[in-house]
Scaffold this active site. Structure first.
Site, PDB file in Angstrom:
ATOM      1  N   ASP A 344       0.868  -1.171   0.000  1.00 53.22           N
ATOM      2  CA  ASP A 344       0.000   0.000   0.000  1.00 53.22           C
ATOM      3  C   ASP A 344       0.910   1.228   0.000  1.00 53.22           C
ATOM      4  OD1 ASP A 344      -2.288   1.722   0.449  1.00 53.22           O
ATOM      5  OD2 ASP A 344      -1.625   1.823   2.536  1.00 53.22           O
ATOM      6  N   ASP A 537      -1.712  -0.815   6.054  1.00 55.89           N
ATOM      7  CA  ASP A 537      -1.959  -0.355   7.419  1.00 55.89           C
ATOM      8  C   ASP A 537      -3.347   0.227   7.610  1.00 55.89           C
ATOM      9  OD1 ASP A 537      -1.705   2.087   6.034  1.00 55.89           O
ATOM     10  OD2 ASP A 537      -0.908   3.087   7.822  1.00 55.89           O
ATOM     11  N   ASP A 541      -7.181  -1.609   3.332  1.00 62.54           N
ATOM     12  CA  ASP A 541      -6.281  -2.693   2.948  1.00 62.54           C
ATOM     13  C   ASP A 541      -6.759  -4.051   3.450  1.00 62.54           C
ATOM     14  OD1 ASP A 541      -4.450  -0.865   1.788  1.00 62.54           O
ATOM     15  OD2 ASP A 541      -3.621  -0.439   3.769  1.00 62.54           O
TER      16      ASP A 541
END
Length: 660
Positions: A344, A537, A541
């Site tokens: 990410d 995080d 996600d």
């Protein structure tokens, strides 16, 4: 979607955006020493220790009684499951342990049976607890839903439970409140923090006609939003469904020991039965029944049962000491196979702390003055961009002038008076940039959000704000590539910003503007080509973390749902932990493979010796015990921390290892 997804009890709509961190799933579960599920295993261990103590002291009868009690307590946790699985035609480690315990008891080795029952029951119970914890993490996703929603009706505003919102209802969303379901803005202008759902690093400006997702947080202005989904069927509840489905798929994966056990168990049972039957035909049933039991013990998976757990437990414990928490043995095994790592962007590759990285002004205006003007107007704003500008002005040493008549124009910018001069600070769509259009394009191409500063209706300058790349990101990507791992970026941010960050990190494969479901689909695509890991995080996600072969959460500031949906979490925030964790898991996997090979070799050697009567019960038990010791000692080697992890801990002083 189940009704549970619509249940009230989530935080107030005006709560902080990080509410998921305030409600820890662990608070819903008792600590391990008070967990009823662990009581049988703990009781088995205490009784086993007491039984061995009595045996050493010469009290043979009390020793047998205590060991029998230990056996029953431990067996209670897995024998019923083995029987149920057998009834359904499934074979696994539970059945292997049951057979081993029965064989040991029939041959008079109650202590060995009790030890096997204790160790296996403890391992199974701890793994079940870890899986329960992962499932509880789904509750954290729904904490983003407000309890209530305000609706605009012909008769006035009414407040109803958020779960009762229906498509086409008009929601009234005040400043700082969460949006109860997906919708489209029909009235008002504001900035909306959508990071929980989209991963957008900076709040986005919204106006009539702009869609907004459920769970996002409204900024300073009041919005009227037309619902495009029911309160119980929106993008947030769909995230929960995706995570549940991914966990269900992962729960069906058989562990390595299970795959070995499937052909082993029926083979052992058939051969032992044939040996006993042979004794009936030759007229010496007692001899051959005893030999059949020796064969059963010789082929029992004593060392095999310990081969995987001792390695996994050692390696997981070692990983936790250098800052990586691996939740299950399956996650550890899979971590050592990873060949694709997807990152990410926001909060993972970047700091998630927007800062001023460039100031461009007209020749007559110093950089310090442009920052001072902007900082004066933004001083009372809570917008992340405003905070970055104020912080940059303070660091520049320029004195911040006093601003009066400050008016915030939601979704556009701020106006006010400074020293009698009219000043505007805001979006380049709101403030004309004239000849600086090329400069705006250049700065935007570098991943910056550009803020214009206007004084007395003349452009004074441009301020570039960007969420900066972590300093170790490029090194981390290089370390992964050196291990033969392909690196990909998956982000909800816009392609221009994503491309700029990826370029700085050395990542060529960039996939931007992805929703949570898109990230999960991208992970599924990578997994077809080889085992994959997702590093993230945020709440957005969670589906990708759950869909990946291994989900890796950045645990320091990561959302609770992301951490709980992942298979591993990082206590530290240094990205270099990721390649270290992969290397550690690969080493542990090699040790585990050697252990399994040794355990199987013992069975292969002892089986024919026992079958032809070349070794008796005492010899079989002795070899098994020696093999178990060797397997345990080899497995403990997995507890060694990698030298690179020790160097990293020494150089940064930030990892958990430095405190152990």
């Amino acid at each position: 979607m189940s009704a549970a997804c619509c249940a009230p009890g989530t935080p107030d709509a005006s709560a902080d955006t990080d509410v998921a961190d305030d409600i820890s799933p662990s608070a819903l579960r008792p600590p391990w020493w008070r967990d009823p599920a662990l009581l049988p295993s703990l009781a088995s261990g205490v009784l086993l220790a007491a039984g061995f103590g009595a045996e050493v002291g010469g009290a043979s009868v009390p020793a047998v009684v205590l060991q029998t009690a230990a056996l029953l307590a431990g067996a209670w946790t897995f024998v019923p499951g083995a029987v149920r699985a057998l009834w359904r035609g499934r074979l696994g480690v539970n059945l292997l342990m049951t057979i081993a315990a029965i064989g040991a008891v029939l041959l008079g080795h109650v202590g060995e049976a009790a030890a096997l029952a204790f160790l296996f029951s403890l391992a199974e119970t701890l793994e079940d607890r870890a899986m329960d914890r992962a499932k509880e993490g789904l509750r954290a996703l729904l904490t983003l839903m407000p309890d209530t929603a305000r609706l605009s009706k012909l008769s006035g505003e009414v407040t109803i439970p958020a779960a009762e919102v229906r498509e086409l209802d008009i929601l009234v969303v005040g400043a700082g409140q969460r949006i109860a379901t997906d919708g489209v803005v029909v009235e008002g202008r504001s900035s909306v923090d959508t990071s929980a759902v989209t991963g957008e690093s900076i709040p986005v400006d919204v106006a009539p006609g702009v869609p907004v997702p459920a769970g996002s947080v409204n900024g300073a202005g009041t919005l009227h939003v037309e619902a495009t989904a029911d309160g119980c069927d929106n993008s947030l509840t769909q995230i929960v469904q995706l995570v549940e489905q991914a966990h269900a798929r992962k729960g069906e994966r058989a562990r390595l020991a299970d795959r070995i056990a499937r052909p082993l168990v029926p083979a052992v049972l058939i051969v032992a039965g044939l040996v006993a039957l042979y004794g009936v035909f030759v007229g010496d049933p007692l001899l051959w029944v005893e030999r059949a039991l020796v064969v059963l013990v010789a082929a029992s998976p004593c060392a095999l049962a310990i081969a995987v757990p001792v390695t996994v437990i050692s390696a997981i414990g070692s990983a936790s000491r250098f800052g990586v928490v691996i939740k299950t043995g399956d996650a550890f095994e899979q971590l050592g196979t990873v060949r694709h790592v997807a990152f990410d962007k926001t909060g993972t590759l970047t700091r998630n702390e927007p800062s001023v990285v460039e100031v461009c002004t007209v020749p007559t205006v110093p950089h310090e003055d442009a920052l001072a003007f902007a900082g004066a107007l933004e001083a009372t704003s809570t917008h992340p961009l405003a905070q970055a500008i104020v912080a940059a002005g303070a660091q520049g040493g320029a004195s911040t002038p006093a601003a009066t008549d400050v008016v915030e124009h939601a979704g556009e910018g701020v106006t006010g008076l400074i020293g009698g001069r009219r000043v505007r600070v805001g979006s380049t769509r709101w403030i004309p940039v004239g000849a600086f259009e090329d400069e705006v394009e250049r700065m935007s191409g570098l991943g910056m959000t550009v803020v214009a500063v206007e004084v007395q209706e003349r452009l004074a300058g441009l301020i570039g704000v960007r969420d900066e790349l972590r300093p170790e990101a490029a090194e981390t990507v290089a370390m992964l590539r050196a291990q033969g791992v392909e690196v990909v970026m998956l982000t909800g941010d816009n392609p221009r910003t994503a491309g700029a960050v990826a370029s700085g990190a050395g990542i060529a494969d960039v996939r931007a503007s992805l929703r949570p479901a898109d990230k999960a689909a991208a992970i599924d695509e990578l997994s077809v080509r080889g085992p994959s890991a997702m590093v993230g995080d945020g709440i957005n996600d969670a589906p990708a973390l759950a869909s990946a072969t291994v989900g890796l959460a950045m645990g320091v500031r990561g959302a609770a749902a992301a951490v709980e949906s992942a298979d591993a979490a990082f206590i530290g925030h240094d990205l270099r932990l990721i390649p270290l964790a992969l290397a550690h898991a690969r080493r542990g996997r090699r040790i585990m493979t050697v252990n399994i090979a040794l355990a199987l070799a013992i069975i292969v050697v002892l089986f024919p010796l026992a079958l032809f009567g070349m070794v008796g019960l005492a010899g079989v038990v002795l070899v098994h015990e020696i093999a178990e010791v060797i397997v345990i000692l080899n497995g403990v080697r997995a507890a060694r921390r990698p030298a690179a992890a020790r160097r990293l801990a020494a150089s940064t002083g930030e990892l958990h290892a430095a405190r152990v």
